[in-house]
Design a protein around this motif. Sequence first.
Motif, PDB file in Angstrom:
ATOM      1  N   GLU A  36       0.830  -1.216   0.000  1.00  0.00           N
ATOM      2  CA  GLU A  36       0.000   0.000   0.000  1.00  0.00           C
ATOM      3  C   GLU A  36       0.856   1.255   0.000  1.00  0.00           C
ATOM      4  O   GLU A  36       2.018   1.251   0.400  1.00  0.00           O
ATOM      5  CB  GLU A  36      -1.016  -0.001   1.138  1.00  0.00           C
ATOM      6  N   ASP A 208      -3.531   5.119  -1.061  1.00  0.00           N
ATOM      7  CA  ASP A 208      -4.483   4.042  -0.824  1.00  0.00           C
ATOM      8  C   ASP A 208      -5.217   4.363   0.483  1.00  0.00           C
ATOM      9  O   ASP A 208      -6.420   4.311   0.553  1.00  0.00           O
ATOM     10  CB  ASP A 208      -3.769   2.700  -0.714  1.00  0.00           C
ATOM     11  N   SER A 223      -9.367   5.634   3.651  1.00  0.00           N
ATOM     12  CA  SER A 223      -9.196   5.947   2.233  1.00  0.00           C
ATOM     13  C   SER A 223      -9.503   7.433   2.042  1.00  0.00           C
ATOM     14  O   SER A 223     -10.174   8.046   2.879  1.00  0.00           O
ATOM     15  CB  SER A 223     -10.156   5.104   1.400  1.00  0.00           C
TER      16      SER A 223
END
Length: 369
Positions: A36, A208, A223
């Motif tokens: 991520e 992300d 998010s």
Amino acid sequence: MSRQQPAPVVELSRLTKRYPDVTAVDEIDLSIHEGELLTLLGPSGCGKTTTLRMIAGFDKPTDGVVRITGDAVTDTAPYNRDTGMVFQQYALFPHMTVADNVAFGLEMEGVSDGEIDERVVDALSMVRLEGLGGRYPSELSGGQQQRVALARALVIEPSVLLLDEPLSNLDKKLREEMRLEILRLHRELDVTMVYVTHNQEEALTMSDRMAVMNDGHIHQVGSPEEVYQRPSDEFVADFIGNANLLPGTVADTDDDRYVVDLDAGTQVTLDRSTAEVADVRPNTSLMLLFRPERFHISQDGANAANTLEGTVQEVTYLGSRMDYFVDVDGHELHVIQQNIAGDRTSEPGDRVTLSFDADSPFAIPQGGR
Ligand SMILES: Nc1ncnc2c1ncn2[C@@H]1O[C@H](COP(=O)(O)OP(=O)(O)O)[C@@H](O)[C@H]1O
Ligand SMILES: [Mg+2]
């Protein structure tokens, strides 16, 4: 707890850094997952760099633990942590060629000369600096120097790449280019990244997930959509995007809806789904967050359940959209309307109605940190 999940690449537990005059980082908990891109976003001085430097091993925590791929590394030297770091000021060695700068980490690891040469060539081509290995940093532009810094950090194939405001010394055009470059590297190499920035647009477009920090605390991790639409508190609501915050008190609730008496004098009825983080019982005080683009502005009244009445203070034409500032009982609300053919433009002094859907505001607790 489930044992199926792989260990996070980076795990911070109650991580704390105190200086004599300030607690730079205050008991933060954070897990960064494999592959991520997580941004640490917050205003200057909130503790972003200190957090990153504790992950890298350049600063020693006062308290708490840093784990990398499951191992506690709190007492491990930076070059043994399997991290790569890109600094705001590039931090290249000026007396070394580009190739030697990139080779540095591999030499520290005792990699053979032949392999070093190969990996340096690969790393330079990864950041599109083929053929520039013989130059010195002073013979490169700022953008090229930052690419060398990226190559130097990536060549050791770290478990996590740490980037501290890597675009902030570049001009606007280069910044845009490097942002795409970093996203491309993230995609192609699948490398886990922790990216520090104070720039909300950078964080919204790249992350992300983002961790929003202030005063040494993490306020929210989520998010970009979650953080923008469902902020956990007033600080996050206000720091990300434009926030209209109206205080009110819950008057009534049922399973699907709740009713709020706004201090501004109007009663509104909202979907229960808009109160994930606020306590909605009769008499609780809360803040309603209205994003500017979620209002509809009209002059002939509105046939809508939820409306606010106000007076236009200011109108700005921005081509595709209009920005209005509307006074509603002493609160100046920011309203954005897309310019659609046929819509009449309101003028300063006009009385207008702002309407909104029952699921468009978001309720957050009043006050807080
Ligand atoms: N070496 C240091 N000695 C004393 N205070 C420091 C030191 N490094 C950072 N600080 C303080 O810690 C706080 C957080 O700093 P920093 O992590 O650099 O913030 P950010 O990167 O978010 O701008 C600030 O108040 C800063 O002045
Ligand atoms: Mg910083």
